[in-house]
Write a protein that holds these residues in place. Structure first.
Motif, PDB file in Angstrom:
ATOM      1  N   LYS A 295      -9.556   9.666 -13.563  1.00  0.00           N
ATOM      2  CA  LYS A 295      -8.614  10.308 -12.510  1.00  0.00           C
ATOM      3  C   LYS A 295      -7.035   9.806 -13.381  1.00  0.00           C
ATOM      4  O   LYS A 295      -6.573   8.898 -13.394  1.00  0.00           O
ATOM      5  N   ARG A 296      -6.656  10.981 -13.834  1.00  0.00           N
ATOM      6  CA  ARG A 296      -5.358  10.772 -14.633  1.00  0.00           C
ATOM      7  C   ARG A 296      -4.092  11.111 -13.496  1.00  0.00           C
ATOM      8  O   ARG A 296      -4.139  12.103 -12.959  1.00  0.00           O
ATOM      9  N   VAL A 297      -3.074  10.330 -13.711  1.00  0.00           N
ATOM     10  CA  VAL A 297      -1.868  10.483 -12.943  1.00  0.00           C
ATOM     11  C   VAL A 297      -0.934  11.512 -13.687  1.00  0.00           C
ATOM     12  O   VAL A 297      -0.625  10.988 -14.745  1.00  0.00           O
TER      13      VAL A 297
ATOM     14  N   TYR B 180      -3.420  12.855  -8.731  1.00  0.00           N
ATOM     15  CA  TYR B 180      -4.363  12.572  -9.586  1.00  0.00           C
ATOM     16  C   TYR B 180      -5.328  13.819 -10.104  1.00  0.00           C
ATOM     17  O   TYR B 180      -5.476  14.726  -9.339  1.00  0.00           O
TER      18      TYR B 180
ATOM     19  N   SER C  70      -3.449   5.599 -13.707  1.00  0.00           N
ATOM     20  CA  SER C  70      -4.846   6.319 -13.730  1.00  0.00           C
ATOM     21  C   SER C  70      -5.897   5.271 -13.560  1.00  0.00           C
ATOM     22  O   SER C  70      -5.846   4.252 -13.703  1.00  0.00           O
TER      23      SER C  70
END
Length: 180
Positions: free
Chosen positions: A115-117, A128, A161
Motif C-alpha cells: 500500500k503506497r501513500v 493508499y 506506506s
C-alpha cells in the motif's frame, strides 16, 4: 472421526452425525429443521476439515469441528489435531514458506504488493494505492531478498506506506541462479 459441537456454554463431542443432530435438536434456540439437518450431514460427509459456523440469528452462531480426539479432554488439550504427525503438517505449508529461509546464494526475483501513500492531484490529500514492485537482487535467501526490497522502497516512498508480511500472500520470490 468425531465431531465437536458448541453453542454458547453447551458443548459435546459425538461420534456420528445422528448424535450431532440429536444434540442440536435438544437446543430449542437453534430451531432444527430439515434444511439445517441436510446441511450438517453434507458438511460431515465432505472432505473439508475447517470448522463450520451456522448462523442462528445476528451475531449468534453454533460451531461444528471435525476432530480425531477420542475424549473431550483430548480435544481441549489439542492432542488429536487433524493431520496428526509433524511430517503431514509440513507438507501443508505453502512452498514459499518452507523455502523462505533456505540458505542459497544467488540472484532472486522478488515481487511485493504493498500500500503506497500518494498525493491526489487537485485536492492535496493523500490516499493508499495498491502498488506492485518487482526487483532482481543478489541475496542469500528469500527472506534477505524481501528485506533488501523493503529497505530499498522505504528510502524512496512515503514513510506512511504499508508493507506486507514476508510470510503473506503479497510477497513472492523465485531463485534465478548464480548468474543473471
Amino acid at each position: 472421526m468425531n465431531l465437536y459441537l458448541r453453542y454458547f456454554d453447551k458443548e459435546t463431542l459425538v461420534t456420528n452425525v445422528n448424535d450431532a443432530i440429536t444434540f442440536l435438536g435438544s437446543i430449542s434456540e437453534i430451531g432444527m429443521n430439515p434444511v439445517l439437518e441436510a446441511d450438517v450431514r453434507e458438511y460431515v460427509e465432505s472432505d473439508v476439515y475447517y470448522p463450520k459456523r451456522y448462523k442462528i440469528r445476528p451475531r449468534v452462531y453454533f460451531i461444528i469441528i471435525k476432530t480425531e480426539a477420542a475424549t473431550m479432554l483430548d480435544f481441549k488439550e489439542k492432542r488429536a489435531v487433524h493431520g496428526g504427525t509433524a511430517d503431514s503438517r509440513e507438507k501443508v505449508l505453502p512452498p514459499v514458506m518452507s523455502r523462505l529461509n533456505d540458505d542459497l546464494f544467488g540472484w532472486y526475483e522478488g515481487e511485493i504488493d504493498f500500500k503506497r501513500v500518494l498525493q491526489v492531484p487537485g485536492t492535496g490529500k493523500f490516499q493508499y494505492r495498491d502498488t506492485r514492485f518487482v526487483a532482481r537482487c543478489k541475496a542469500n535467501s528469500g527472506l534477505e531478498c524481501y528485506n533488501r526490497i523493503v529497505d530499498y522502497l522505504r528510502q524512496r516512498v512515503d514513510s506512511r506506506s504499508q508493507f506486507p508480511s514476508v510470510k503473506g500472500k503479497n510477497f513472492k520470490f523465485h531463485y534465478l541462479g548464480m548468474c543473471k
